[in-house]
Design a protein around this motif. Structure first.
Motif, PDB file in Angstrom:
ATOM      1  N   ARG A  89       0.197   3.721  23.763  1.00  0.00           N
ATOM      2  CA  ARG A  89       0.690   4.452  22.334  1.00  0.00           C
ATOM      3  C   ARG A  89       0.704   3.448  21.075  1.00  0.00           C
ATOM      4  O   ARG A  89       1.193   3.673  20.044  1.00  0.00           O
ATOM      5  CB  ARG A  89       2.233   5.017  22.507  1.00  0.00           C
ATOM      6  N   THR A  90       0.535   2.189  21.460  1.00  0.00           N
ATOM      7  CA  THR A  90       0.653   0.942  20.584  1.00  0.00           C
ATOM      8  C   THR A  90      -0.192   1.178  19.447  1.00  0.00           C
ATOM      9  O   THR A  90       0.006   0.651  18.439  1.00  0.00           O
ATOM     10  CB  THR A  90       0.258  -0.377  21.143  1.00  0.00           C
ATOM     11  N   ASP A  91      -1.266   1.928  19.359  1.00  0.00           N
ATOM     12  CA  ASP A  91      -2.111   2.117  18.084  1.00  0.00           C
ATOM     13  C   ASP A  91      -1.427   2.714  17.028  1.00  0.00           C
ATOM     14  O   ASP A  91      -1.746   2.382  15.734  1.00  0.00           O
ATOM     15  CB  ASP A  91      -3.389   3.136  18.623  1.00  0.00           C
ATOM     16  N   LEU A  92      -0.301   3.231  17.367  1.00  0.00           N
ATOM     17  CA  LEU A  92       0.357   3.878  16.199  1.00  0.00           C
ATOM     18  C   LEU A  92       0.987   2.922  15.519  1.00  0.00           C
ATOM     19  O   LEU A  92       1.143   3.150  14.306  1.00  0.00           O
ATOM     20  CB  LEU A  92       1.470   4.861  16.742  1.00  0.00           C
ATOM     21  N   ASN A  93       1.189   1.953  16.042  1.00  0.00           N
ATOM     22  CA  ASN A  93       2.188   0.778  15.301  1.00  0.00           C
ATOM     23  C   ASN A  93       0.996  -0.503  15.041  1.00  0.00           C
ATOM     24  O   ASN A  93       1.367  -1.570  14.863  1.00  0.00           O
ATOM     25  CB  ASN A  93       3.136  -0.069  16.160  1.00  0.00           C
ATOM     26  N   SER A  94      -0.160  -0.206  15.157  1.00  0.00           N
ATOM     27  CA  SER A  94      -1.511  -1.035  14.893  1.00  0.00           C
ATOM     28  C   SER A  94      -1.157  -2.335  15.716  1.00  0.00           C
ATOM     29  O   SER A  94      -1.569  -3.660  15.274  1.00  0.00           O
ATOM     30  CB  SER A  94      -1.276  -1.698  13.375  1.00  0.00           C
ATOM     31  N   MET A  95      -0.502  -2.391  17.166  1.00  0.00           N
ATOM     32  CA  MET A  95      -0.568  -3.609  17.895  1.00  0.00           C
ATOM     33  C   MET A  95      -1.556  -3.688  18.851  1.00  0.00           C
ATOM     34  O   MET A  95      -2.040  -4.795  19.115  1.00  0.00           O
ATOM     35  CB  MET A  95       0.863  -3.305  18.706  1.00  0.00           C
ATOM     36  N   PHE A  96      -2.115  -2.646  19.381  1.00  0.00           N
ATOM     37  CA  PHE A  96      -3.211  -2.790  20.474  1.00  0.00           C
ATOM     38  C   PHE A  96      -2.848  -3.593  21.737  1.00  0.00           C
ATOM     39  O   PHE A  96      -3.804  -4.179  22.105  1.00  0.00           O
ATOM     40  CB  PHE A  96      -4.550  -3.234  19.613  1.00  0.00           C
ATOM     41  N   VAL A 111       0.727  -1.116   0.036  1.00  0.00           N
ATOM     42  CA  VAL A 111       0.049   0.031   0.174  1.00  0.00           C
ATOM     43  C   VAL A 111       0.962   1.103   0.044  1.00  0.00           C
ATOM     44  O   VAL A 111       2.049   1.013   0.465  1.00  0.00           O
ATOM     45  CB  VAL A 111      -0.864   0.022   1.330  1.00  0.00           C
ATOM     46  N   ASP A 112       0.378   2.497  -0.328  1.00  0.00           N
ATOM     47  CA  ASP A 112       0.905   3.706  -0.497  1.00  0.00           C
ATOM     48  C   ASP A 112       0.769   4.255   0.890  1.00  0.00           C
ATOM     49  O   ASP A 112       0.258   3.671   1.994  1.00  0.00           O
ATOM     50  CB  ASP A 112       0.441   4.637  -1.478  1.00  0.00           C
ATOM     51  N   SER A 113       1.841   5.361   1.210  1.00  0.00           N
ATOM     52  CA  SER A 113       1.819   5.754   2.426  1.00  0.00           C
ATOM     53  C   SER A 113       0.780   6.329   3.107  1.00  0.00           C
ATOM     54  O   SER A 113       0.391   6.239   4.437  1.00  0.00           O
ATOM     55  CB  SER A 113       2.915   6.977   2.648  1.00  0.00           C
ATOM     56  N   ALA A 114      -0.349   7.042   2.192  1.00  0.00           N
ATOM     57  CA  ALA A 114      -1.567   7.493   2.851  1.00  0.00           C
ATOM     58  C   ALA A 114      -2.438   6.056   3.174  1.00  0.00           C
ATOM     59  O   ALA A 114      -2.838   6.285   4.439  1.00  0.00           O
ATOM     60  CB  ALA A 114      -2.302   8.191   1.557  1.00  0.00           C
ATOM     61  N   ALA A 115      -2.668   5.103   2.446  1.00  0.00           N
ATOM     62  CA  ALA A 115      -3.182   3.995   3.025  1.00  0.00           C
ATOM     63  C   ALA A 115      -2.517   3.464   4.119  1.00  0.00           C
ATOM     64  O   ALA A 115      -3.300   3.069   5.346  1.00  0.00           O
ATOM     65  CB  ALA A 115      -3.450   2.919   1.741  1.00  0.00           C
ATOM     66  N   TRP A 116      -1.300   3.269   4.364  1.00  0.00           N
ATOM     67  CA  TRP A 116      -0.492   2.811   5.296  1.00  0.00           C
ATOM     68  C   TRP A 116      -0.916   3.387   6.592  1.00  0.00           C
ATOM     69  O   TRP A 116      -1.228   2.735   7.801  1.00  0.00           O
ATOM     70  CB  TRP A 116       1.010   2.773   5.153  1.00  0.00           C
ATOM     71  N   LYS A 169      -3.203   1.636   9.724  1.00  0.00           N
ATOM     72  CA  LYS A 169      -2.518   1.696  11.179  1.00  0.00           C
ATOM     73  C   LYS A 169      -3.458   2.011  12.045  1.00  0.00           C
ATOM     74  O   LYS A 169      -3.764   1.564  13.011  1.00  0.00           O
ATOM     75  CB  LYS A 169      -1.235   2.119  10.981  1.00  0.00           C
ATOM     76  N   LYS A 170      -3.876   3.352  11.870  1.00  0.00           N
ATOM     77  CA  LYS A 170      -4.788   4.124  12.786  1.00  0.00           C
ATOM     78  C   LYS A 170      -6.160   3.424  13.004  1.00  0.00           C
ATOM     79  O   LYS A 170      -6.501   3.270  13.890  1.00  0.00           O
ATOM     80  CB  LYS A 170      -5.131   5.481  12.307  1.00  0.00           C
ATOM     81  N   ASN A 171      -6.642   2.686  11.918  1.00  0.00           N
ATOM     82  CA  ASN A 171      -7.879   2.013  12.215  1.00  0.00           C
ATOM     83  C   ASN A 171      -7.666   0.410  12.576  1.00  0.00           C
ATOM     84  O   ASN A 171      -8.744  -0.322  12.333  1.00  0.00           O
ATOM     85  CB  ASN A 171      -8.577   2.131  10.885  1.00  0.00           C
ATOM     86  N   GLY A 172      -6.333   0.061  12.680  1.00  0.00           N
ATOM     87  CA  GLY A 172      -6.483  -1.330  13.046  1.00  0.00           C
ATOM     88  C   GLY A 172      -6.321  -2.191  12.006  1.00  0.00           C
ATOM     89  O   GLY A 172      -6.800  -3.462  11.996  1.00  0.00           O
ATOM     90  N   GLY A 173      -6.165  -1.765  10.824  1.00  0.00           N
ATOM     91  CA  GLY A 173      -6.233  -2.782   9.618  1.00  0.00           C
ATOM     92  C   GLY A 173      -4.980  -3.404   9.187  1.00  0.00           C
ATOM     93  O   GLY A 173      -4.944  -4.102   7.905  1.00  0.00           O
ATOM     94  N   VAL A 174      -4.036  -3.144  10.005  1.00  0.00           N
ATOM     95  CA  VAL A 174      -2.713  -3.970   9.611  1.00  0.00           C
ATOM     96  C   VAL A 174      -2.407  -5.018  10.644  1.00  0.00           C
ATOM     97  O   VAL A 174      -2.609  -5.015  11.854  1.00  0.00           O
ATOM     98  CB  VAL A 174      -1.516  -3.086   9.695  1.00  0.00           C
ATOM     99  N   THR A 175      -2.573  -6.349  10.251  1.00  0.00           N
ATOM    100  CA  THR A 175      -2.633  -7.625  10.842  1.00  0.00           C
ATOM    101  C   THR A 175      -1.086  -7.768  11.245  1.00  0.00           C
ATOM    102  O   THR A 175      -0.865  -7.954  12.469  1.00  0.00           O
ATOM    103  CB  THR A 175      -3.014  -8.885  10.173  1.00  0.00           C
ATOM    104  N   CYS A 176      -0.162  -7.659  10.513  1.00  0.00           N
ATOM    105  CA  CYS A 176       1.125  -7.732  10.683  1.00  0.00           C
ATOM    106  C   CYS A 176       1.962  -6.583   9.876  1.00  0.00           C
ATOM    107  O   CYS A 176       1.644  -6.737   8.678  1.00  0.00           O
ATOM    108  CB  CYS A 176       1.557  -9.300  10.298  1.00  0.00           C
ATOM    109  N   GLY A 177       2.750  -5.735  10.409  1.00  0.00           N
ATOM    110  CA  GLY A 177       3.439  -4.911   9.675  1.00  0.00           C
ATOM    111  C   GLY A 177       4.808  -5.044  10.023  1.00  0.00           C
ATOM    112  O   GLY A 177       5.117  -5.710  10.907  1.00  0.00           O
ATOM    113  N   ILE A 178       5.631  -4.464   8.910  1.00  0.00           N
ATOM    114  CA  ILE A 178       7.050  -4.223   9.220  1.00  0.00           C
ATOM    115  C   ILE A 178       7.339  -2.983   9.434  1.00  0.00           C
ATOM    116  O   ILE A 178       7.023  -1.899   8.847  1.00  0.00           O
ATOM    117  CB  ILE A 178       7.635  -4.702   7.717  1.00  0.00           C
TER     118      ILE A 178
END
Length: 540
Positions: free
Chosen positions: A457-464, A418-423, A427-436
């Motif tokens: 602060r974990t929401d920033l990394n989609s970890m929750f 995905v591009d940066s905007a989508a990324w 992340k903000k909406n929890g749409g990344v199951t596993c990210g690098i």
């Protein structure tokens, strides 16, 4: 600290040499006051005829040279030599005063720091450094910078950050050379935070008057070099500060030539047109054993790459553990990354407080990964979606390699690009199951490294991800200054993160490279990627 994730942008720009500009240069044509222009022309002439002009290849930032606006390392390469913070972290990782007469004193309750400015320090426009400039600069950072959260433990931060107060009340000017900073709670890494380039001290009157020209046509610091010119698409020229408070400066000036393509930078170096060039790691195999091998230098920034798991999508710790064993870190470092990285299984690496030399290293073990998946209720394999930001090619490369490695463990990986905007949105909406992800310290402290997974602060990394014990350890770690206790605290926190809860799977730590001509002496890059030339010389 609300927005420090932008350090990822900073270091990714450094590693990948593929910065996409944020902001613009619409004010580039605006003229500075006539006397400033005349002074700049005089200095430029002096720089052009000097005997010792260091020529450096650099990417084009295309934004103001102002670390309080943009946290890109390619800006820091320049501004580290023009502007200064109150303190500096030296190459050994120790704090030392820069604009201060001595190290600050701390009250018995550890809530009030008292500072004394060094006598006789002047900005490049000849204005004297005062406590009012310090207060202005730190307040400006809170207003403008993504990194303003470095000061969040200062008394009055929230009200000032939210626009509910006109000043940061915790910074108190006593007189022109003395000031105090009052904390809302104990925060032992605070002085380290003040040593970052984001806390650069600017002359209040000149900075305010320059407006949008600051960092484009005007930038006054207290550093060893003065800004002569900055032209996007061309480069930057700096001239020696003859009255530098830190002692004699050996170079007459520095000329940065903007070369975005890594291959071109090395070719210009080979032609003799460049003295120092930061080399893309992908080029390392080409030059490691060639004619330039004796001019190739390396450094190891504190930080690295990891897989981050969204625990809402992957709630089972055993599944996250299985994914940890399903990555062949050694093959990733040796084959995919050309031998320019070392496998890592812990978040804190050697050199940072909290690192543990004998912590378990996760070898590639697809059979164990299968067993763990079966125990978690997935005997027939597991489907995983890894999302990568196409702005950073390294992430795409890692994702593709991990896809092939995990197949051996019965894990079917889909690499979603995905591009940066989508990324950012995902992340903000929890749409990344596993990210690098990648993370590098802003200052030499384990709190800076473990920050992205701190509770809240974990929401920033989609970890929750949340762990009460980890949260308390992170609080305890910044409320004690006993080094032995902090070592134990952060070692335990890292163990929970990477070896018990498996909230992330650390992948590797990097080695980065630069080429330097033999006649360039006294230059090195620190593990926090500070690049200062005040002790550099040219000896031909």
């Amino acid at each position: 600290m609300k927005k420090r994730l932008f350090s990822l942008v900073l270091i990714s720009a450094m590693v990948l040499s593929s910065l996409t500009a944020c902001g613009g240069n619409k004010d580039k044509e605006t003229k500075a006051p006539s006397e400033t222009t005349a002074a700049a022309e005089t200095t430029a002439s002096a720089a052009a005829t000097g005997d010792k002009i260091l020529r450096v290849a650099s990417e084009d930032p295309q934004v103001p040279l102002d670390m309080q606006l943009n946290t890109y390392s390619i800006i820091m390469k320049v501004t580290d030599n023009v502007t200064e913070s109150l303190l500096t972290t030296n190459a050994e990782g120790k704090l030392e005063p820069t604009l201060l007469a001595e190290m600050p004193t701390l009250s018995e309750d550890k809530l009030t720091y008292s500072f004394t400015l060094k006598d006789g320090v002047k900005f490049h426009n000849d204005a004297p450094l005062t406590s009012a400039d310090v207060k202005y600069s730190l307040e400006r950072m809170v207003k403008k910078l993504k990194m303003s959260s470095l000061l969040e433990k200062v008394e009055g931060y929230e009200a000032f950050f939210n626009g509910e107060a006109e000043e940061l009340t915790g910074i108190v000017v006593v007189d022109d050379t003395h000031f105090e900073i009052h904390m809302s709670e104990v925060y032992t890494p605070f002085l380290s935070a003040l040593s970052t380039p984001y806390c650069a001290i600017y002359p209040a009157e000149a900075c305010e008057a320059a407006g949008d020209n600051w960092g484009m046509t005007e930038l006054y610091g207290t550093g060893p070099f003065k800004l002569v010119s900055y032209q996007t698409g061309v480069g930057v020229e700096l001239a020696k500060n003859e009255n530098y408070h830190g002692g004699d400066v050996k170079l007459d000036g520095i000329k940065y030539t903007f070369i975005d393509d890594p291959n071109t930078g090395v070719l210009e170096y080979q032609k003799g047109n460049i003295d120092v060039v930061y080399m893309d790691s992908a080029l390392y195999p080409t030059y490691a054993n060639g004619e330039l091998k004796d001019e190739l230098y390396s450094f190891n920034p504190y930080g690295g790459y990891y897989l981050s798991f969204n625990v809402k999508d992957i709630p089972e710790a055993k599944v996250r553990e299985a994914l940890t064993y399903a990555v062949d870190r050694k093959a990733l470092c040796d084959s995919v990354l050309f031998g320019t990285a070392s496998p890592a299984s812990s978040f804190l690496q050697k050199g940072l407080l909290g690192a543990v030399d004998d912590a378990e290293q996760f070898d590639y073990n697809p059979e164990k990964a299968k067993e763990l998946l079966a125990e978690a209720g997935y005997p027939d394999g597991y489907d995983l979606r890894i999302t990568v930001n196409t702005k950073y090619p390294t992430s795409v490369t890692i994702g593709t390699a991990v896809q092939a490695q995990m197949k051996e463990a019965g894990i079917n990986v889909e690499v979603e690009q995905v591009d940066s905007a989508a990324w950012t949105d995902m992340k903000k909406n929890g749409g990344v199951t596993c990210g690098i992800g990648n993370w590098y310290v802003d200052y030499n402290d384990p709190d800076s490294m473990l920050y992205p997974v701190s509770d809240g602060r974990t929401d920033l990394n989609s970890m929750f991800w949340h762990n009460d014990e980890f949260k308390q350890l992170m609080i305890d770690g910044v409320q004690t200054d006993d080094e032995a206790q902090r070592q134990e605290i952060y070692a335990k926190a890292d163990d929970i993160l990477t070896h018990k809860e498996f909230a992330v799977a650390m992948l590797y730590n990097e080695t980065l490279f630069y080429l330097k001509k033999p006649y360039v002496t006294g230059f090195e890059v620190t593990s926090t990627y500070r690049t200062m030339f005040n002790n550099t010389d040219i000896e031909k």
